[in-house]
Design a protein around this motif. Structure first.
Motif, mmCIF file in Angstrom:
data_model
loop_
_atom_site.group_PDB
_atom_site.id
_atom_site.type_symbol
_atom_site.label_atom_id
_atom_site.label_comp_id
_atom_site.label_asym_id
_atom_site.label_seq_id
_atom_site.Cartn_x
_atom_site.Cartn_y
_atom_site.Cartn_z
ATOM 1 N N THR A 183 64.812 -41.985 -105.052
ATOM 2 C CA THR A 183 65.997 -41.875 -104.211
ATOM 3 C C THR A 183 65.380 -41.116 -102.990
ATOM 4 O OG1 THR A 183 67.428 -41.614 -105.908
ATOM 5 C CG2 THR A 183 68.498 -40.658 -103.963
ATOM 6 N N VAL A 184 64.411 -39.947 -103.337
ATOM 7 C CA VAL A 184 63.901 -39.078 -102.042
ATOM 8 C C VAL A 184 63.047 -40.057 -101.081
ATOM 9 C CG1 VAL A 184 63.781 -37.162 -103.471
ATOM 10 C CG2 VAL A 184 61.967 -38.972 -103.787
ATOM 11 N N ALA A 185 62.956 -41.511 -101.442
ATOM 12 C CA ALA A 185 62.355 -42.395 -100.398
ATOM 13 C C ALA A 185 63.207 -42.688 -99.413
ATOM 14 C CB ALA A 185 61.539 -43.429 -101.018
ATOM 15 N N GLU A 186 64.502 -42.400 -99.261
ATOM 16 C CA GLU A 186 65.246 -42.865 -98.249
ATOM 17 C C GLU A 186 64.946 -42.341 -97.056
ATOM 18 O OE1 GLU A 186 70.125 -43.126 -97.429
ATOM 19 O OE2 GLU A 186 69.454 -41.719 -99.207
ATOM 20 N N GLY A 187 64.883 -43.298 -96.066
ATOM 21 C CA GLY A 187 64.317 -42.702 -94.732
ATOM 22 C C GLY A 187 62.964 -42.743 -94.653
ATOM 23 N N LEU A 188 62.087 -43.085 -95.541
ATOM 24 C CA LEU A 188 60.757 -42.600 -95.628
ATOM 25 C C LEU A 188 59.931 -43.645 -94.734
ATOM 26 C CD1 LEU A 188 58.880 -40.483 -97.072
ATOM 27 C CD2 LEU A 188 58.228 -42.451 -98.808
ATOM 28 N N THR A 189 58.792 -43.186 -94.099
ATOM 29 C CA THR A 189 58.025 -44.183 -93.473
ATOM 30 C C THR A 189 57.069 -44.776 -94.346
ATOM 31 O OG1 THR A 189 56.154 -42.326 -93.210
ATOM 32 C CG2 THR A 189 58.109 -42.570 -91.477
ATOM 33 N N LYS A 190 56.447 -46.007 -93.761
ATOM 34 C CA LYS A 190 55.666 -46.999 -94.358
ATOM 35 C C LYS A 190 54.148 -46.078 -94.844
ATOM 36 C CE LYS A 190 57.043 -51.373 -92.432
ATOM 37 N NZ LYS A 190 56.421 -52.450 -91.675
ATOM 38 N N LYS A 191 53.685 -45.161 -93.883
ATOM 39 C CA LYS A 191 52.721 -44.370 -94.309
ATOM 40 C C LYS A 191 52.670 -43.676 -95.482
ATOM 41 C CE LYS A 191 49.483 -41.076 -92.030
ATOM 42 N NZ LYS A 191 49.236 -40.213 -90.888
ATOM 43 N N SER A 192 53.997 -42.951 -95.662
ATOM 44 C CA SER A 192 53.762 -41.858 -96.614
ATOM 45 C C SER A 192 54.040 -42.633 -97.963
ATOM 46 C CB SER A 192 55.049 -41.047 -96.419
ATOM 47 O OG SER A 192 55.049 -40.185 -95.283
ATOM 48 N N LEU A 193 54.969 -43.811 -97.783
ATOM 49 C CA LEU A 193 55.241 -44.617 -99.143
ATOM 50 C C LEU A 193 53.775 -45.325 -99.526
ATOM 51 C CD1 LEU A 193 57.115 -45.431 -101.226
ATOM 52 C CD2 LEU A 193 57.923 -47.434 -99.688
ATOM 53 N N LYS A 194 52.952 -45.569 -98.690
ATOM 54 C CA LYS A 194 51.858 -46.307 -98.977
ATOM 55 C C LYS A 194 50.766 -45.158 -99.490
ATOM 56 C CE LYS A 194 48.240 -49.018 -96.939
ATOM 57 N NZ LYS A 194 47.612 -49.798 -95.759
ATOM 58 N N ALA A 195 50.688 -43.996 -99.196
ATOM 59 C CA ALA A 195 49.867 -42.930 -99.690
ATOM 60 C C ALA A 195 50.296 -42.614 -101.136
ATOM 61 C CB ALA A 195 49.805 -41.712 -98.761
ATOM 62 N N ASP A 196 51.478 -42.589 -101.347
ATOM 63 C CA ASP A 196 52.054 -42.436 -102.809
ATOM 64 C C ASP A 196 51.759 -43.408 -103.772
ATOM 65 O OD1 ASP A 196 53.323 -40.484 -104.497
ATOM 66 O OD2 ASP A 196 54.900 -42.048 -104.321
ATOM 67 N N ILE A 197 52.069 -45.007 -103.368
ATOM 68 C CA ILE A 197 51.594 -45.895 -104.200
ATOM 69 C C ILE A 197 49.989 -45.983 -104.365
ATOM 70 C CG2 ILE A 197 51.906 -48.464 -104.215
ATOM 71 C CD1 ILE A 197 54.138 -48.510 -102.554
ATOM 72 N N GLY A 198 49.356 -45.789 -103.524
ATOM 73 C CA GLY A 198 47.980 -45.732 -103.437
ATOM 74 C C GLY A 198 47.381 -44.816 -104.402
ATOM 75 N N TYR A 199 48.000 -43.583 -104.407
ATOM 76 C CA TYR A 199 47.557 -42.617 -105.641
ATOM 77 C C TYR A 199 48.096 -42.851 -106.958
ATOM 78 C CZ TYR A 199 48.612 -38.544 -108.487
ATOM 79 O OH TYR A 199 48.823 -37.650 -109.560
ATOM 80 N N LEU A 200 49.065 -43.677 -107.081
ATOM 81 C CA LEU A 200 49.643 -44.043 -108.488
ATOM 82 C C LEU A 200 48.496 -45.174 -109.065
ATOM 83 C CD1 LEU A 200 53.536 -44.094 -107.970
ATOM 84 C CD2 LEU A 200 52.018 -42.407 -109.310
ATOM 85 N N VAL A 201 48.039 -46.039 -107.856
ATOM 86 C CA VAL A 201 47.204 -47.132 -108.350
ATOM 87 C C VAL A 201 45.903 -46.430 -108.798
ATOM 88 C CG1 VAL A 201 46.020 -49.129 -107.606
ATOM 89 C CG2 VAL A 201 48.380 -48.785 -107.013
ATOM 90 N N LYS A 202 45.465 -45.499 -107.991
ATOM 91 C CA LYS A 202 44.297 -44.882 -108.368
ATOM 92 C C LYS A 202 44.380 -44.225 -109.791
ATOM 93 C CE LYS A 202 42.512 -43.581 -103.677
ATOM 94 N NZ LYS A 202 42.121 -42.630 -103.056
ATOM 95 N N VAL A 203 45.467 -43.846 -110.143
ATOM 96 C CA VAL A 203 45.765 -42.873 -111.668
ATOM 97 C C VAL A 203 45.581 -43.984 -112.717
ATOM 98 C CG1 VAL A 203 47.521 -41.987 -112.899
ATOM 99 C CG2 VAL A 203 47.255 -41.082 -110.457
ATOM 100 N N TRP A 204 46.307 -45.333 -112.374
ATOM 101 C CA TRP A 204 46.071 -46.182 -113.484
ATOM 102 C C TRP A 204 44.682 -46.604 -113.625
ATOM 103 C CZ3 TRP A 204 48.048 -47.912 -117.628
ATOM 104 C CH2 TRP A 204 47.920 -49.078 -118.156
ATOM 105 N N GLU A 205 43.969 -46.842 -112.663
ATOM 106 C CA GLU A 205 42.545 -47.314 -112.505
ATOM 107 C C GLU A 205 41.761 -46.455 -113.344
ATOM 108 O OE1 GLU A 205 41.207 -47.753 -108.456
ATOM 109 O OE2 GLU A 205 42.297 -49.601 -108.098
ATOM 110 N N GLY A 206 41.981 -45.071 -113.055
ATOM 111 C CA GLY A 206 41.256 -44.106 -113.856
ATOM 112 C C GLY A 206 41.621 -44.089 -115.539
ATOM 113 N N VAL A 207 43.005 -44.535 -115.856
ATOM 114 C CA VAL A 207 43.495 -44.654 -117.362
ATOM 115 C C VAL A 207 42.769 -45.906 -117.802
ATOM 116 C CG1 VAL A 207 45.325 -45.418 -118.612
ATOM 117 C CG2 VAL A 207 45.824 -43.457 -116.881
#
Length: 267
Positions: free
Chosen positions: A136-160
């Motif tokens: 819900t907090v992503a409402e009105g969010l820019t592409k840059k911020s959302l891309k950074a968050d998704i990139g962080y999560l992908v790195k976490v899974w790669e680490g797992v």
């Protein structure tokens, strides 16, 4: 004639149980074909990892197999923890589902136009494997911020995944939820917050490394407190805590509330 017909009747009645067992066999064989990715169709059939519900769990997972699971509910009393193989990694703006192909938008985002925009943005930056759920907090969010968050999560899974390959014998912990310090930075360190002040050198170093992974531009806003006075006293936090826990709570309008313990009233 009657005696000659009896064996035929017995033979026909004896066939009935075999019909039921053959049906179960067909269902089991159908589940095996589905597990292998299709039956006797054309060569272009798409393979799938789904297993028919009629297939016993003992035929899907054997003792000694290694399976990645996530605790979805903590153990209570004598009841053990509930686990799931559908792993979900929560971020600030999105939740990454590395084992499920799905894209979802929080239903709390009321604007249909905004939901459509976020879905289109997420479809463009979705990882090759897995799915995403936009919070819900992503409402009105820019592409840059959302891309950074998704990139962080992908790195976490790669680490797992890397830890699983390099790790020892199961059972072992591959990933744990963030502690209070890192979770605060992930969820509350927004543009409205000017800086974070912390008085522990070790936690400060951990926090800097964590913020560098997905918000490198905000590293300069993390400050290490080195004053002689305790940090809570320096920023007046102790006084606020005492005021919040006091029996008499002043109100901005000039009045006050008095909170006391009393006997419970039952009808």
């Amino acid at each position: 004639q009657q005696s000659a017909q009896r064996p035929q009747q017995q033979a026909r009645s004896g066939d009935r149980p075999r019909e039921g067992s053959s049906r179960r066999d067909r269902e089991r064989r159908g589940g095996d074909r589905e597990r292998r990715g299709g039956g006797g169709g054309g060569g272009g059939s798409k393979q799938t990892s789904r297993v028919a519900r009629s297939v016993p769990i003992t035929e899907v997972v054997k003792e000694g197999d290694e399976v990645i699971v996530q605790i979805s509910k903590e153990p209570i009393g004598t009841k053990g923890a509930r686990v799931t193989s559908h792993v979900s990694l929560p971020g600030r703006y999105a939740v990454y589902l590395p084992t499920v192909e799905h894209v979802g938008i929080s239903k709390r985002i009321g604007s249909a136009r905004e939901r459509s925009r976020l879905r289109e943005v997420v479809e463009q930056m979705k990882p090759p494997k897995g799915g995403l759920i936009v919070r819900t907090v992503a409402e009105g969010l820019t592409k840059k911020s959302l891309k950074a968050d998704i990139g962080y999560l992908v790195k976490v899974w790669e680490g797992v995944s890397r830890k699983k390959e390099e790790g020892g014998k199961a059972p072992t912990m591959l990933y744990s939820e963030l502690d209070l310090v890192l979770k605060t930075a992930r969820d509350l360190f927004t543009d409205e917050i000017e800086n974070i002040v912390i008085d522990d050198k070790e936690q400060y170093a951990r926090l800097v490394r964590f913020v560098e992974s997905f918000m490198p531009e905000r590293v300069k806003d993390i400050e290490l407190y080195t004053g002689d006075e305790p940090i809570f006293d320096a920023y007046g936090i102790e006084d606020e805590i005492a005021r919040a826990l006091s029996r008499k709570v002043p109100l901005p309008s000039g009045g006050y509330l008095i909170i006391d313990q009393a006997e419970a009233l039952t009808a």
